[in-house]
Design a protein around this motif. Structure first.
Motif, PDB file in Angstrom:
ATOM      1  N   GLY A   1     -16.734  -4.556   0.770  1.00 62.71           N
ATOM      2  CA  GLY A   1     -15.418  -5.169   0.665  1.00 62.71           C
ATOM      3  C   GLY A   1     -14.584  -4.546  -0.435  1.00 62.71           C
ATOM      4  N   ILE A   2     -15.209  -4.266  -1.590  1.00 56.92           N
ATOM      5  CA  ILE A   2     -14.498  -3.617  -2.691  1.00 56.92           C
ATOM      6  C   ILE A   2     -13.998  -2.242  -2.266  1.00 56.92           C
ATOM      7  CG2 ILE A   2     -14.789  -2.592  -4.981  1.00 56.92           C
ATOM      8  CD1 ILE A   2     -16.673  -4.890  -5.661  1.00 56.92           C
ATOM      9  N   ARG A   3     -14.863  -1.501  -1.582  1.00 56.06           N
ATOM     10  CA  ARG A   3     -14.476  -0.148  -1.132  1.00 56.06           C
ATOM     11  C   ARG A   3     -13.322  -0.219  -0.140  1.00 56.06           C
ATOM     12  NH1 ARG A   3     -18.543   4.348   1.674  1.00 56.06           N
ATOM     13  NH2 ARG A   3     -16.945   5.961   1.961  1.00 56.06           N
ATOM     14  N   ARG A   4     -13.406  -1.137   0.823  1.00 56.37           N
ATOM     15  CA  ARG A   4     -12.349  -1.264   1.822  1.00 56.37           C
ATOM     16  C   ARG A   4     -11.027  -1.713   1.198  1.00 56.37           C
ATOM     17  NH1 ARG A   4     -12.839   0.207   7.181  1.00 56.37           N
ATOM     18  NH2 ARG A   4     -11.747  -1.687   7.839  1.00 56.37           N
ATOM     19  N   SER A   5     -11.107  -2.554   0.181  1.00 53.83           N
ATOM     20  CA  SER A   5      -9.883  -3.080  -0.434  1.00 53.83           C
ATOM     21  C   SER A   5      -9.113  -2.019  -1.211  1.00 53.83           C
ATOM     22  CB  SER A   5     -10.228  -4.247  -1.373  1.00 53.83           C
ATOM     23  OG  SER A   5     -10.951  -3.791  -2.511  1.00 53.83           O
ATOM     24  N   LYS A   6      -9.769  -0.912  -1.538  1.00 51.28           N
ATOM     25  CA  LYS A   6      -9.109   0.157  -2.300  1.00 51.28           C
ATOM     26  C   LYS A   6      -8.281   1.086  -1.418  1.00 51.28           C
ATOM     27  CE  LYS A   6     -12.640   0.434  -5.942  1.00 51.28           C
ATOM     28  NZ  LYS A   6     -13.656   1.312  -6.576  1.00 51.28           N
ATOM     29  N   ARG A   7      -8.373   0.938  -0.110  1.00 52.48           N
ATOM     30  CA  ARG A   7      -7.615   1.831   0.770  1.00 52.48           C
ATOM     31  C   ARG A   7      -6.115   1.658   0.555  1.00 52.48           C
ATOM     32  NH1 ARG A   7      -9.281   0.420   6.600  1.00 52.48           N
ATOM     33  NH2 ARG A   7      -9.286  -1.674   5.667  1.00 52.48           N
TER      34      ARG A   7
ATOM     35  N   SER B   1      -0.595   1.318   4.584  1.00 51.61           N
ATOM     36  CA  SER B   1      -0.281   2.139   5.748  1.00 51.61           C
ATOM     37  C   SER B   1       0.819   1.456   6.545  1.00 51.61           C
ATOM     38  CB  SER B   1      -1.532   2.333   6.615  1.00 51.61           C
ATOM     39  OG  SER B   1      -1.979   1.084   7.118  1.00 51.61           O
ATOM     40  N   ALA B   2       1.265   2.113   7.607  1.00 51.89           N
ATOM     41  CA  ALA B   2       2.301   1.522   8.446  1.00 51.89           C
ATOM     42  C   ALA B   2       1.812   0.231   9.089  1.00 51.89           C
ATOM     43  CB  ALA B   2       2.719   2.525   9.529  1.00 51.89           C
ATOM     44  N   GLU B   3       0.524   0.189   9.418  1.00 50.91           N
ATOM     45  CA  GLU B   3      -0.052  -1.011  10.043  1.00 50.91           C
ATOM     46  C   GLU B   3      -0.333  -2.096   9.021  1.00 50.91           C
ATOM     47  OE1 GLU B   3      -3.690  -2.174  13.130  1.00 50.91           O
ATOM     48  OE2 GLU B   3      -3.467  -0.129  12.380  1.00 50.91           O
ATOM     49  N   HIS B   4      -0.642  -1.697   7.788  1.00 50.43           N
ATOM     50  CA  HIS B   4      -0.912  -2.644   6.703  1.00 50.43           C
ATOM     51  C   HIS B   4      -0.038  -2.265   5.505  1.00 50.43           C
ATOM     52  CE1 HIS B   4      -4.619  -2.801   9.168  1.00 50.43           C
ATOM     53  NE2 HIS B   4      -4.592  -4.091   8.863  1.00 50.43           N
ATOM     54  N   PRO B   5       1.252  -2.603   5.572  1.00 52.09           N
ATOM     55  CA  PRO B   5       2.193  -2.168   4.522  1.00 52.09           C
ATOM     56  C   PRO B   5       1.915  -2.757   3.149  1.00 52.09           C
ATOM     57  CG  PRO B   5       3.233  -3.743   6.007  1.00 52.09           C
ATOM     58  CD  PRO B   5       1.920  -3.367   6.623  1.00 52.09           C
ATOM     59  N   PHE B   6       1.186  -3.864   3.083  1.00 51.71           N
ATOM     60  CA  PHE B   6       0.870  -4.478   1.797  1.00 51.71           C
ATOM     61  C   PHE B   6      -0.522  -4.097   1.299  1.00 51.71           C
ATOM     62  CE2 PHE B   6       4.120  -7.393   3.516  1.00 51.71           C
ATOM     63  CZ  PHE B   6       5.043  -7.317   2.481  1.00 51.71           C
ATOM     64  N   GLY B   7      -1.119  -3.104   1.925  1.00 53.94           N
ATOM     65  CA  GLY B   7      -2.429  -2.655   1.479  1.00 53.94           C
ATOM     66  C   GLY B   7      -3.566  -3.431   2.109  1.00 53.94           C
ATOM     67  N   HIS B   8      -4.767  -3.208   1.596  1.00 55.67           N
ATOM     68  CA  HIS B   8      -5.980  -3.808   2.156  1.00 55.67           C
ATOM     69  C   HIS B   8      -6.732  -4.662   1.134  1.00 55.67           C
ATOM     70  CE1 HIS B   8      -5.072  -0.326   4.714  1.00 55.67           C
ATOM     71  NE2 HIS B   8      -5.677  -0.964   5.684  1.00 55.67           N
ATOM     72  N   GLY B   9      -6.019  -5.162   0.136  1.00 60.42           N
ATOM     73  CA  GLY B   9      -6.672  -5.931  -0.922  1.00 60.42           C
ATOM     74  C   GLY B   9      -7.434  -7.139  -0.413  1.00 60.42           C
TER      75      GLY B   9
ATOM     76  N   MET C   1       2.015 -14.525  -4.176  1.00 61.64           N
ATOM     77  CA  MET C   1       0.783 -14.572  -3.390  1.00 61.64           C
ATOM     78  C   MET C   1      -0.092 -13.393  -3.779  1.00 61.64           C
ATOM     79  SD  MET C   1       0.143 -14.703   0.747  1.00 61.64           S
ATOM     80  CE  MET C   1       0.801 -13.067   1.044  1.00 61.64           C
ATOM     81  N   HIS C   2      -1.387 -13.660  -3.946  1.00 66.89           N
ATOM     82  CA  HIS C   2      -2.328 -12.590  -4.280  1.00 66.89           C
ATOM     83  C   HIS C   2      -2.707 -11.826  -3.019  1.00 66.89           C
ATOM     84  CE1 HIS C   2      -3.748 -12.371  -8.488  1.00 66.89           C
ATOM     85  NE2 HIS C   2      -3.154 -13.536  -8.575  1.00 66.89           N
ATOM     86  N   LEU C   3      -2.470 -10.521  -3.051  1.00 73.60           N
ATOM     87  CA  LEU C   3      -2.891  -9.635  -1.975  1.00 73.60           C
ATOM     88  C   LEU C   3      -4.273  -9.062  -2.260  1.00 73.60           C
ATOM     89  CD1 LEU C   3       0.466  -7.670  -1.574  1.00 73.60           C
ATOM     90  CD2 LEU C   3      -0.305  -9.640  -0.240  1.00 73.60           C
ATOM     91  N   GLY C   4      -4.773  -9.275  -3.461  1.00 72.07           N
ATOM     92  CA  GLY C   4      -6.068  -8.808  -3.940  1.00 72.07           C
ATOM     93  C   GLY C   4      -6.245  -9.332  -5.352  1.00 72.07           C
ATOM     94  N   PRO C   5      -7.398  -9.113  -5.961  1.00 70.97           N
ATOM     95  CA  PRO C   5      -7.626  -9.620  -7.321  1.00 70.97           C
ATOM     96  C   PRO C   5      -6.569  -9.176  -8.321  1.00 70.97           C
ATOM     97  CG  PRO C   5      -9.678  -8.869  -6.366  1.00 70.97           C
ATOM     98  CD  PRO C   5      -8.596  -8.450  -5.415  1.00 70.97           C
ATOM     99  N   ASN C   6      -6.068  -7.958  -8.189  1.00 68.92           N
ATOM    100  CA  ASN C   6      -5.088  -7.418  -9.135  1.00 68.92           C
ATOM    101  C   ASN C   6      -3.821  -6.954  -8.434  1.00 68.92           C
ATOM    102  OD1 ASN C   6      -8.065  -6.297 -10.273  1.00 68.92           O
ATOM    103  ND2 ASN C   6      -6.819  -7.467 -11.697  1.00 68.92           N
ATOM    104  N   GLU C   7      -3.484  -7.625  -7.339  1.00 72.37           N
ATOM    105  CA  GLU C   7      -2.275  -7.294  -6.599  1.00 72.37           C
ATOM    106  C   GLU C   7      -1.518  -8.576  -6.260  1.00 72.37           C
ATOM    107  OE1 GLU C   7      -2.706  -4.305  -3.394  1.00 72.37           O
ATOM    108  OE2 GLU C   7      -4.837  -4.352  -3.916  1.00 72.37           O
ATOM    109  N   ILE C   8      -0.308  -8.691  -6.804  1.00 67.92           N
ATOM    110  CA  ILE C   8       0.503  -9.885  -6.585  1.00 67.92           C
ATOM    111  C   ILE C   8       1.798  -9.500  -5.881  1.00 67.92           C
ATOM    112  CG2 ILE C   8       1.748 -11.798  -7.681  1.00 67.92           C
ATOM    113  CD1 ILE C   8      -0.204 -11.601 -10.015  1.00 67.92           C
TER     114      ILE C   8
END
Length: 308
Positions: free
Chosen positions: A56-62, A65-73, A249-256
């Protein structure tokens, strides 16, 4: 502490649980103890859970992208939720089945020092892993209570590993008393009862983790202190008359993600509003590095419309 900073704790738990699982299964095969077998399954599940968290940590660092504009956090939140499901289904479910089966059809448990040796070694390994997880958890408390810290934490690795290790240590203690009682009385029912109690511990842990990670998965606001400071930062700008909604809203632990509605001084030009917006972006990004996405909406606010 960021999720990336907890990988050492996860690796420590991974190697400890893997080694412990092998020894527990050997002890169970030699003595026939269902409690030891349930504990072996428990350690296998925990080992798998560490892999899920690392994945999960590895995937969240991606990157976005156009499909996931807010990242994968939020991938980390999804896999943390999967950990809770694994503990409940594979851990508690199997232990409960094994315990009930042994209660209905008791089998002889051979007394052996192997069980105590394995339990002792496992407890030492678990204690080391638990201590590492607890130190990381303590660093994030900032004077708050344990429950409040877990509820406000946006990094599931902080509390998932800690509660996994806590459940593991409780399971070892229960297994010890189950094996001991069976040896002293010669009645295998105590060993089966210990297996059932281990299932209960795992089920309670799984439900607690599921509730906390579900909140993160569907979207939780930033810490109230961060929201207040964001409001104060925008309000302090000379071009801003009033601040309305401050939605986070948190998109990940260190992404707001932050969306702020602001009423700008009507006497300034549109160009000045653009300059003020750019200035606020730089100020917020400098003061709040976790705010990875900031949207400022310029609109006229009526008195009393400001909210968090």
């Amino acid at each position: 502490m960021a999720a990336q900073g907890n990988t050492k704790v996860i690796y420590a738990a991974l190697f400890a649980n893997g080694a412990i699982a092998v020894t527990k299964f050997i002890a169970s095969a030699v003595t026939g103890s269902s409690a030891m077998f349930a504990e072996g399954v428990h350690s296998v599940v925990d080992t798998g859970n560490q892999f899920l968290l690392l994945f999960g940590i590895r995937r969240s660092k991606r990157p976005a992208s156009a499909e996931h504009p807010f990242g994968h956090g939020k991938d980390l939140y999804f896999y943390a939720f999967m950990v809770a499901i694994m503990i409940f289904g594979a851990g508690a479910g199997f232990a409960g089945y094994e315990g009930i089966h042994k209660l209905l059809e008791p089998t002889e448990v051979s007394p052996s020092w192997i069980n105590y040796a394995v339990l002792g070694i496992a407890f030492v390994f678990e204690a080391v892993a638990w201590t590492m997880a607890y130190r990381g958890f303590q660093a994030s408390r900032r004077g708050r209570g344990i429950i409040e810290t877990v509820h406000r934490s946006k990094d599931p690795t902080l509390f998932t590993v800690l509660f996994e290790d806590t459940a593991a240590m409780l399971g070892l203690i229960i297994a010890f008393f189950g094996v001991l009682a069976t040896q002293l009385t010669g009645d295998p029912v105590y060993d089966a009862l210990a297996t059932c109690f281990i299932a209960v511990v795992l089920a309670v842990t799984a439900v607690f983790l599921a509730i906390e990670t579900k909140g993160l998965l569907v979207g939780e606001a930033a810490d109230p202190n961060v929201v207040r400071q964001l409001r104060a930062t925008v309000t302090a700008d000379p071009a801003v008359v009033a601040v309305g909604d401050v939605l986070t809203m948190h998109l990940g632990p260190n992404e707001i993600l932050a969306t702020i509605s602001a009423d700008f001084d009507n006497s300034i030009s549109a160009g000045s509003v653009e300059d003020a917006t750019a200035r606020l972006r730089k100020t917020v990004q400098a003061s709040f590095p976790d705010v990875s996405r900031l949207y400022i909406e310029a609109r006229e606010l009526k008195p009393g419309t400001a909210s968090v």
